[in-house]
Design an enzyme around this catalytic site. Sequence first.
Site, PDB file in Angstrom:
ATOM      1  CG  HIS A  71      69.666  31.553  57.876  1.00 21.59           C
ATOM      2  ND1 HIS A  71      70.101  30.508  58.507  1.00 21.59           N
ATOM      3  CD2 HIS A  71      68.556  32.052  58.435  1.00 21.59           C
ATOM      4  CE1 HIS A  71      69.270  30.398  59.762  1.00 21.59           C
ATOM      5  NE2 HIS A  71      68.355  31.324  59.538  1.00 21.59           N
ATOM      6  CG  ASP A 120      72.159  27.122  60.312  1.00 22.36           C
ATOM      7  OD1 ASP A 120      72.687  26.423  59.465  1.00 22.36           O
ATOM      8  OD2 ASP A 120      72.021  28.618  59.916  1.00 22.36           O
ATOM      9  CG  HIS A 177      76.467  26.258  58.118  1.00 21.45           C
ATOM     10  ND1 HIS A 177      75.612  25.848  57.477  1.00 21.45           N
ATOM     11  CD2 HIS A 177      77.767  25.947  57.649  1.00 21.45           C
ATOM     12  CE1 HIS A 177      76.073  24.953  56.461  1.00 21.45           C
ATOM     13  NE2 HIS A 177      77.332  24.991  56.655  1.00 21.45           N
ATOM     14  CG  ASP A 209      74.345  31.034  59.554  1.00 23.54           C
ATOM     15  OD1 ASP A 209      75.153  30.548  58.993  1.00 23.54           O
ATOM     16  OD2 ASP A 209      73.073  31.124  59.659  1.00 23.54           O
ATOM     17  CG  HIS A 256      74.429  32.241  53.140  1.00 18.98           C
ATOM     18  ND1 HIS A 256      74.089  30.973  52.643  1.00 18.98           N
ATOM     19  CD2 HIS A 256      75.764  32.238  52.884  1.00 18.98           C
ATOM     20  CE1 HIS A 256      75.178  30.284  52.091  1.00 18.98           C
ATOM     21  NE2 HIS A 256      76.120  30.923  52.249  1.00 18.98           N
ATOM     22  CG  ASP A 309      70.062  26.941  57.066  1.00 17.90           C
ATOM     23  OD1 ASP A 309      69.741  26.063  56.265  1.00 17.90           O
ATOM     24  OD2 ASP A 309      70.877  27.959  57.004  1.00 17.90           O
ATOM     25  CG  ASP A 325      72.203  24.312  56.301  1.00 15.77           C
ATOM     26  OD1 ASP A 325      72.218  24.445  57.601  1.00 15.77           O
ATOM     27  OD2 ASP A 325      73.013  25.415  55.701  1.00 15.77           O
ATOM     28  CD  GLU A 383      70.829  29.346  52.989  1.00 15.15           C
ATOM     29  OE1 GLU A 383      71.013  28.974  51.910  1.00 15.15           O
ATOM     30  OE2 GLU A 383      71.143  30.522  53.458  1.00 15.15           O
TER      31      GLU A 383
END
Length: 304
Positions: free
Chosen positions: A98, A125, A127, A129, A142, A228, A230, A273
């Site tokens: 990412h 996402d 996260h 980030d 990332h 992303d 995830d 990712e």
Amino acid sequence: MSKAVSLIGVPTDIGAGHRGASMGPEALRVAGLGEALKARGVDVLDRGNLAGPYNPWLPPTEGYRHLNEVVAWNVALRDAVAAELEGGRLPIVLGGDHCLAIGSITAVAAHTRKTGRKLRIIWLDAHADFNTSAITPTGNVHGMPVSCLCGIGPAPLVEIGDRKPVIDPSVVRQIGIRSVDEGERRLVHDVGLDIYDMRYIDEVGMRRVMEEALEGVDADTHLHVSFDVDFLDPSIAPGVGTTVKGGPTYREAQLVMEMIADTGRMASLDIVELNPAFDKRNQTARLAVDLVESLFGKSTLMRA
């Protein structure tokens, strides 16, 4: 939404904490991304893979891992995305980790300023980030793309675009967040980042979340989606390096994509990712292709 897209492979895990995201572009191709979009009447050009420095797999230097290599990959991607936008095509970035969103969104933001359009970023996402070298000891970039884009980070990355900061935090809507470091939590509150975390999604439902996140998107809006993998619950998407339990279900994810498609304003896309080293028989890549099809208008028979 453009019916002409260009696939740009970026085979690197330079910003990640696990090896393997470099294989993501080929996994998406093997899962039939190009063929699926062509079957929906989309003009697809596969531009192949960008070239960049190999991953030396070193510890952090002055708070960042592989900073020079991260910059090189993002500069190459920035220029590739800019060329596709200039040619009137919708770039689809096949990551890769990412950190690559720094390059892709830098190009998108410059294009919107040049064309006088508004920018809206939908960041899917687990996260936020929004880390910095002061917050995280890993130094993995990332975990830092949004903070870098907002002007918080090392000079070679925050100055990668035509202006600093590249974007204002107000253009970002983050959805599905469920893993935020303590220092990162304070920072996102300080800058006012618009986050729809999993608790909020549980409380009000994904439909309302997407209505709020897409509010104000109109004919003058360039909608960028940074997906992303995830973002998804690991029970359906195991092929990522940083799984976090409690993510969106298959149907919730489909609703996200369908409501984005309903706007007709998506003009650029990252898919990042995806890590085949952690996947099961390319299951996660195939799911990602399924969801991207929904971004391009696949829906239930009731709404065909």
